[in-house]
Design an enzyme around this catalytic site. Structure first.
Site, PDB file in Angstrom:
ATOM      1  N   ASP A 103       0.861  -1.187   0.000  1.00 29.12           N
ATOM      2  CA  ASP A 103       0.000   0.000   0.000  1.00 29.12           C
ATOM      3  C   ASP A 103       0.892   1.229   0.000  1.00 29.12           C
ATOM      4  O   ASP A 103       1.970   1.226   0.584  1.00 29.12           O
ATOM      5  CB  ASP A 103      -0.973   0.006   1.185  1.00 29.12           C
ATOM      6  CG  ASP A 103      -0.281  -0.069   2.533  1.00 29.12           C
ATOM      7  OD1 ASP A 103       0.133   0.979   3.066  1.00 29.12           O
ATOM      8  OD2 ASP A 103      -0.155  -1.195   3.075  1.00 29.12           O
ATOM      9  N   ASP A 152      -9.785   3.159   5.900  1.00 28.29           N
ATOM     10  CA  ASP A 152      -8.625   3.098   6.793  1.00 28.29           C
ATOM     11  C   ASP A 152      -9.022   3.791   8.089  1.00 28.29           C
ATOM     12  O   ASP A 152      -9.079   5.014   8.170  1.00 28.29           O
ATOM     13  CB  ASP A 152      -7.441   3.795   6.111  1.00 28.29           C
ATOM     14  CG  ASP A 152      -6.203   3.878   6.993  1.00 28.29           C
ATOM     15  OD1 ASP A 152      -6.258   3.478   8.164  1.00 28.29           O
ATOM     16  OD2 ASP A 152      -5.172   4.364   6.487  1.00 28.29           O
ATOM     17  N   GLU A 197      -8.063   3.970  12.042  1.00 29.35           N
ATOM     18  CA  GLU A 197      -6.984   3.620  12.962  1.00 29.35           C
ATOM     19  C   GLU A 197      -6.777   4.745  13.968  1.00 29.35           C
ATOM     20  O   GLU A 197      -7.487   5.757  13.943  1.00 29.35           O
ATOM     21  CB  GLU A 197      -5.696   3.345  12.189  1.00 29.35           C
ATOM     22  CG  GLU A 197      -5.257   4.497  11.276  1.00 29.35           C
ATOM     23  CD  GLU A 197      -4.002   4.169  10.483  1.00 29.35           C
ATOM     24  OE1 GLU A 197      -2.912   4.173  11.097  1.00 29.35           O
ATOM     25  OE2 GLU A 197      -4.112   3.912   9.259  1.00 29.35           O
TER      26      GLU A 197
END
Length: 295
Positions: A86, A175, A177
């Site tokens: 990524d 994403d 986090e």
């Protein structure tokens, strides 16, 4: 066979330090300017309260905060199977032909962050990976404290996160986090965070017909959603666990992983400096089934 609906760096130290120095320089310049115009030191330092400006976040930044492993952990023994990476603008120019020649079969790349930021390398990386035969996809770095999940999902879907059945495009990634700029859970309760994620998921699916992939770490998910099992039957799990173990730890509520980010300090031909390395839980045929939304 992967369960699709289951249920940086340390970048190379040089590249990671480059990111941190760039961020620190922003705060230092603000402080110097404040002193120049006569503000108190405390007022001049105020911009550092948000040490990671919009657009500077990258996949794994929050994981680095809650795992902080020594450089290199997790690389040995994980180079088998279907390999991926990524990337974001922090990797700079990428030679995607060399990446594919090195055995990398898939890549997700940063497209958006929050509700206004578009990664400046995305429009180059996305078609170039496709042309090189890398099965590609886009990811959105969530900022749940800035707007609703629906707003961010719409922004993502309109700016790189869309999907097409062309044999080389993966569904988009949320994403989610550790907050790189403040409280880990972005000031949201566990219930509010669950609702935010579900809002993003429902909106993204309505826009693209696909279940969004969830990228997260066990530590963050367990703390900020309470180990919620509400996404296990909806979203493929991309788990971030930088370890030399033979399998990752899973967030509470998930029974299996579809993608595993096993290190933030890998290396791949065609990419300058270290890069996140990932493994798909299955064969290339199963990866293509995920890309094409087929059984």
């Amino acid at each position: 066979m992967p369960l699709f609906r289951t249920p940086r760096t340390p970048l190379a130290p040089r590249r990671r330090l480059g990111r941190r120095r760039a961020l620190a320089a922003t705060g230092a310049l603000a402080a110097a300017f404040g002193m120049l115009i006569g503000l108190s030191p405390g007022a001049a330092a105020a911009p550092q309260d948000d040490p990671v400006p919009l657009g500077h976040a990258y996949m794994g930044m929050g994981v680095d905060k809650d795992q902080n492993p020594p450089s290199g952990i997790g690389i040995a023994g994980h180079g088998d199977g279907v390999q991926g990476i990524d990337v974001s603008h922090w990797q700079g120019a990428i030679n995607w032909g060399a990446v594919r020649g090195a055995g990398i079969q898939f890549a997700w790349m940063k497209a958006t962050e929050g509700t206004t930021y578009k990664d400046p390398r995305f429009n180059t990386n996305y078609p170039a990976a496709h042309a090189a035969g890398v099965i590609r996809g886009a990811y959105h770095f969530a900022r749940p404290n800035s707007s609703s999940g629906a707003t961010q999902a719409n922004f993502f879907a309109s700016n790189g996160g869309a999907w097409s059945r062309d044999n080389l495009t993966l569904p988009g990634v949320l994403d989610i986090e550790n907050n790189p700029s403040g409280a880990a859970c972005y000031g949201l309760s566990q219930t509010a965070m669950r609702n935010w994620i579900l809002d993003f998921y429902n909106t993204y699916k309505a826009r693209t017909t696909r279940d969004v992939v969830i990228y997260t770490s066990p530590s963050w998910w367990n703390s900020c959603t309470g180990g919620w099992n509400g996404m296990a039957t909806r979203s493929p799990l991309w788990v971030a666990h930088w370890t030399a173990n033979h399998s990752p730890s899973l967030p509470g509520g998930f029974g299996a992983w579809t993608v595993w980010q096993y290190t933030s300090s890998g290396s791949v031909s065609g990419v300058s400096g270290n890069v996140d390395r990932n493994k798909f839980n299955g064969s290339r045929d199963r990866l293509l089934a995920l890309a094409n939304n087929t059984p």
